[in-house]
Scaffold this motif. Structure first.
Motif, PDB file in Angstrom:
ATOM      1  N   THR A 146      -7.137   1.079   0.567  1.00 16.89           N
ATOM      2  CA  THR A 146      -7.264  -0.353   0.883  1.00 16.89           C
ATOM      3  C   THR A 146      -6.436  -1.144  -0.126  1.00 16.89           C
ATOM      4  O   THR A 146      -6.020  -0.613  -1.168  1.00 16.89           O
ATOM      5  CB  THR A 146      -8.719  -0.827   0.774  1.00 16.89           C
ATOM      6  OG1 THR A 146      -9.124  -0.665  -0.588  1.00 16.89           O
ATOM      7  CG2 THR A 146      -9.629  -0.035   1.675  1.00 16.89           C
ATOM      8  N   LEU A 147      -6.215  -2.413   0.181  1.00 10.27           N
ATOM      9  CA  LEU A 147      -5.497  -3.268  -0.769  1.00 10.27           C
ATOM     10  C   LEU A 147      -6.218  -3.310  -2.110  1.00 10.27           C
ATOM     11  O   LEU A 147      -5.607  -3.307  -3.164  1.00 10.27           O
ATOM     12  CB  LEU A 147      -5.401  -4.694  -0.215  1.00 10.27           C
ATOM     13  CG  LEU A 147      -4.103  -5.073   0.482  1.00 10.27           C
ATOM     14  CD1 LEU A 147      -4.172  -6.518   0.935  1.00 10.27           C
ATOM     15  CD2 LEU A 147      -2.892  -4.840  -0.407  1.00 10.27           C
TER      16      LEU A 147
ATOM     17  N   SER B 166       2.673   2.004  -3.254  1.00 14.45           N
ATOM     18  CA  SER B 166       1.881   2.374  -4.420  1.00 14.45           C
ATOM     19  C   SER B 166       1.843   3.884  -4.620  1.00 14.45           C
ATOM     20  O   SER B 166       1.576   4.358  -5.718  1.00 14.45           O
ATOM     21  CB  SER B 166       0.447   1.853  -4.257  1.00 14.45           C
ATOM     22  OG  SER B 166      -0.205   2.594  -3.234  1.00 14.45           O
TER      23      SER B 166
ATOM     24  N   VAL C 156      -5.391  -0.381  -4.135  1.00 18.27           N
ATOM     25  CA  VAL C 156      -4.042  -0.504  -4.688  1.00 18.27           C
ATOM     26  C   VAL C 156      -4.033  -1.482  -5.854  1.00 18.27           C
ATOM     27  O   VAL C 156      -3.404  -1.242  -6.884  1.00 18.27           O
ATOM     28  CB  VAL C 156      -3.067  -0.956  -3.584  1.00 18.27           C
ATOM     29  CG1 VAL C 156      -1.706  -1.278  -4.169  1.00 18.27           C
ATOM     30  CG2 VAL C 156      -2.960   0.118  -2.525  1.00 18.27           C
TER      31      VAL C 156
ATOM     32  N   GLU D  37      -6.476   5.879   4.394  1.00 15.42           N
ATOM     33  CA  GLU D  37      -5.462   4.938   3.921  1.00 15.42           C
ATOM     34  C   GLU D  37      -6.075   4.140   2.770  1.00 15.42           C
ATOM     35  O   GLU D  37      -7.192   3.640   2.901  1.00 15.42           O
ATOM     36  CB  GLU D  37      -5.124   4.010   5.094  1.00 15.42           C
ATOM     37  CG  GLU D  37      -4.199   2.891   4.794  1.00 15.42           C
ATOM     38  CD  GLU D  37      -2.752   3.236   5.139  1.00 15.42           C
ATOM     39  OE1 GLU D  37      -2.017   2.309   5.446  1.00 15.42           O
ATOM     40  OE2 GLU D  37      -2.379   4.436   5.092  1.00 15.42           O
TER      41      GLU D  37
ATOM     42  N   ILE E  37       0.839  -1.204   0.000  1.00  9.19           N
ATOM     43  CA  ILE E  37       0.000   0.000   0.000  1.00  9.19           C
ATOM     44  C   ILE E  37       0.873   1.252   0.000  1.00  9.19           C
ATOM     45  O   ILE E  37       0.679   2.167  -0.799  1.00  9.19           O
ATOM     46  CB  ILE E  37      -0.949  -0.003   1.221  1.00  9.19           C
ATOM     47  CG1 ILE E  37      -2.011  -1.101   1.044  1.00  9.19           C
ATOM     48  CG2 ILE E  37      -1.616   1.357   1.400  1.00  9.19           C
ATOM     49  CD1 ILE E  37      -2.871  -1.333   2.263  1.00  9.19           C
TER      50      ILE E  37
END
Lengths: 377, 305
Positions: free
Chosen positions: B288-289, B223, B292, B286, B220
């Motif tokens: 999230t996966l 990225s 990303v 933030e 994360i």
């Protein structure tokens, strides 16, 4: 939304055609099947076999003997391929299947014809397959009247009431009563074994690929030869049980003669079962689906029935078809089975066919192992 | 740190399709590594090459300390591979399937091992049931039991939980973590983000190339993605208005909320500025996966085309 909708039928129909064209192999087989088989079998199969190989033993040097032989050849049914010097040689040619007919013209033939003293020639036919000899034997009935027409003139001319100048004695060997079952039932052994064994193994292995279980199997340490041996062994047993059934029923229901040759027969059966299984395995390495495996099996089985001498006399086929038939393992297996059961031949006599089967087994096993992949590439 | 898998330059083509391109990957011993990427990205092909089911066109390295190209047979003995599609025999019973696997691997104490596997699965009472009659979740657990019976050191799982219900998936993952705790190295491909988050490590592959590697957090952070979350009445309806604006790489609705992401912070903030008014509340979050991964997917497509 109810009733019968042509639009919906059309939808299914169009989908079906599209799917058909996607499966290239099936498509190709559907189109090739009628053409190939029509050409192949249409020209190859002949219910009235001519030019049958014939051995002669001529003990009479007279002109009448020569005329008689000439007339035999002229009939189109007999091709004189061997000239025997002794009765033993003549018998051997017939027993080993080198010739279909063995003809003996005895030493006193010409003398007896001239004297009008019941002259005879002996025609021995390999009648294991009655349909192979039927027409030729029928053609013999006209021989005595015609053969010496040009020789018996002048003082030798016979009164029309005197009957034919000689008679033809026909011995049908190996199947004197011309019972078709004697030939067909042993032949069925070959056809049934190839039908079930080739198809069962081809489907058995293809099924593993189709269901995805081969992927797991390949990820284990098991080796190609181990898979092959393990998958095929149960079918060897199936083949042996089928063989036992067929032989027992052949004896009980059809009273098929079993003249001996058990050693050659057993060897032939083992080789043939192994070859058929390996062939099924080989097909399964080519086929992607069970349907394709099934179609390929049929493609193999049809010529096995039609070109092997099972259904139609082998010698009735043109040379190219005989050459093709020689490549089919069933052809050799039938020779072994019929030779052993009907003629009592052993390994010493049947070795060429047994050798052909051995070559077939080795070639197919080799190819199958070479083609079987331990990877999914 | 020792690596269970350490390969470089993996390459594989099928015909003119270049399925795996120059993939290098290291997997720490005892770790669970999630293998992610879009459909057809080369995950299955990579796993199959690692366990010797496919021959790579190029690539060097070791699996379990063995040369993975030359010692495939020895690697197979210490590797468990679970296929995407159920590949046990549906017409054999549960017990028969396990017994078959035990024999193929030439294991000792076969009866005992089969019994232990059945106990571990909790299937002792149903051991005579045909494998084909099991539900999806049970099939997967049986398949897992079958591929760890020979006590492998490396486990390769190809989308093991596709189409399995959440409870069965959770049980499956509990089992994987239990195995990992016993020292087993696991490589598992998946499309589920919650599963990716349960892995120690992530490898992201797209169009045959390895795009990201590391722990979830590292991926994360690496990225460089900035994500804003909009909440409030009508927030999710802004997706269409924002999509395609300069700086906005993705705008996706999550229920009533909206996630807007981009790598260029200034451009992104400029794009959302006209919509930053009540009743919609904007907060930086933030990524999230999933954010990303979708970002990586778009990026790799750009690179590829």
């Amino acid at each position: 939304m109810s009733g019968f909708s042509l639009t919906r039928v059309g939808a299914v129909l169009a989908k079906e055609f599209t799917q058909l064209t996607r499966d290239r192999l099936t498509y190709a087989l559907i189109l090739a099947m009628p053409v190939v088989q029509l050409l192949l079998f249409g020209y190859a199969i002949n219910g009235d076999p001519r030019h049958l190989p014939t051995a002669v033993l001529v003990q009479d040097n007279g002109a009448f003997a020569r005329s008689t032989l000439g007339s035999l050849s002229h009939s189109g049914y007999f091709d004189i391929t061997e000239v025997a010097r002794t009765t033993a040689e003549l018998d051997e040619a017939l027993a080993l299947g080198r010739v279909q007919f063995a003809i003996t013209i005895p030493a006193d033939f010409t003398r007896r014809v001239v004297r009008g003293d019941r002259a005879q020639i002996l025609v021995e036919a390999d009648a294991a397959d009655p349909s192979a000899t039927g027409s030729a034997v029928a053609a013999l009935s006209a021989l005595p009247q015609e053969a010496l027409k040009h020789d018996l003139v002048g003082p030798l001319a016979r009164a029309p009431s005197a009957g034919p100048p000689f008679e033809v004695v026909v011995h049908r060997r190996y199947n004197p009563e011309a019972i078709t079952a004697y030939n067909i039932v042993p032949g069925l052994l070959g056809v049934i074994l190839s039908m079930t064994l080739v198809m069962m193994t081809a489907l058995g292995v293809t099924r593993e690929y189709e269901r995805g279980t081969m992927e797991s199997l390949l990820a284990t340490p098991v080796r190609p030869l181990e898979v092959m041996a393990g998958k095929l062994a149960p079918y060897v047993l199936v083949g042996l049980i089928q063989t036992a059934f067929i032989l027992i029923l052949a004896k009980l229901l059809f009273d098929v003669p079993m003249a001996g040759g058990w050693g050659a027969l057993s060897l032939g059966i083992i080789l043939f079962i192994m070859g058929s299984l390996a062939l099924g395995f080989l097909l399964s390495t080519v086929a992607r689906t069970q349907l394709q495996a099934m179609q390929m099996s049929f493609f193999y089985i049809l010529p096995s029935i039609l070109l092997s001498g099972f259904m139609f006399p082998f010698r009735g086929m043109p040379d190219w078809a005989q050459a093709l038939g020689t490549l089919i393992p069933v052809t050799h297996f039938l020779r072994v089975v019929r030779g052993a059961l009907l003629k009592g031949l052993g390994v010493a006599e049947l070795w060429p066919s047994l050798l052909a089967l051995t070559v077939f087994v080795l070639a197919v096993v080799g190819l199958a192992i070479a083609r079987y992949r331990t990877t999914l590439d | 740190m020792t690596f269970a898998v350490d390969v470089i330059g993996l390459d594989k083509s099928f015909g003119d399709k270049h399925v795996v391109q120059d993939v290098s990957i290291q997997v720490g011993a005892g770790k669970i590594t999630g293998f992610l990427g879009p459909n057809g990205s080369g995950k299955t092909t990579t796993l199959r090459m690692l366990c010797g089911l496919l021959t790579p066109d190029a690539g060097e390295g070791t699996v379990l300390g063995l040369d993975f190209r030359r010692e495939a047979e020895r690697i197979k003995r210490q590797t468990g591979y679970m296929t995407q599609k159920f590949s046990l025999y549906e017409d054999l019973s549960i017990e028969e399937n396990l017994a078959f696997v035990a024999r193929v691997y030439g294991l000792d104490r076969r009866r005992q091992r089969v019994r232990e596997a059945l106990e571990r699965l909790g299937l002792e009472n149903r051991r005579h049931q045909l494998a084909g009659s099991l539900s999806g979740g049970w099939k997967q657990r049986l398949a897992l039991a079958a591929c760890v019976m020979h006590e492998p050191r490396l486990l390769l799982l190809d989308e093991p939980t596709a189409g399995v219900d959440p409870k069965a998936r959770r049980e499956f993952w509990d089992e994987i973590h239990a195995l990992s705790a016993e020292g087993l190295t696991v490589m598992v491909s998946t499309h589920y983000m919650d599963e990716a988050e349960r892995c120690h490590d992530i490898a992201y592959i797209a169009y045959g190339r390895l795009m990201a590697r590391g722990t979830g957090e590292a991926v994360i952070r690496g990225s460089g993605l900035v994500t804003y979350r909009a909440e409030g009445p009508g927030a999710d309806r802004l997706a269409r208005a924002l999509a395609g604006k300069p700086g906005v790489e993705m705008a996706a609705a999550f229920g009533a909320a909206l996630h807007v992401s981009g790598t260029d912070r200034a451009a992104l903030e400029a794009a959302i500025a006209p919509f930053r008014r009540p009743p919609v509340r904007w907060t930086e979050v933030e990524p999230t996966l999933e954010d990303v991964f979708i970002h990586l997917m778009n990026q790799s497509k750009d690179n590829f085309e």
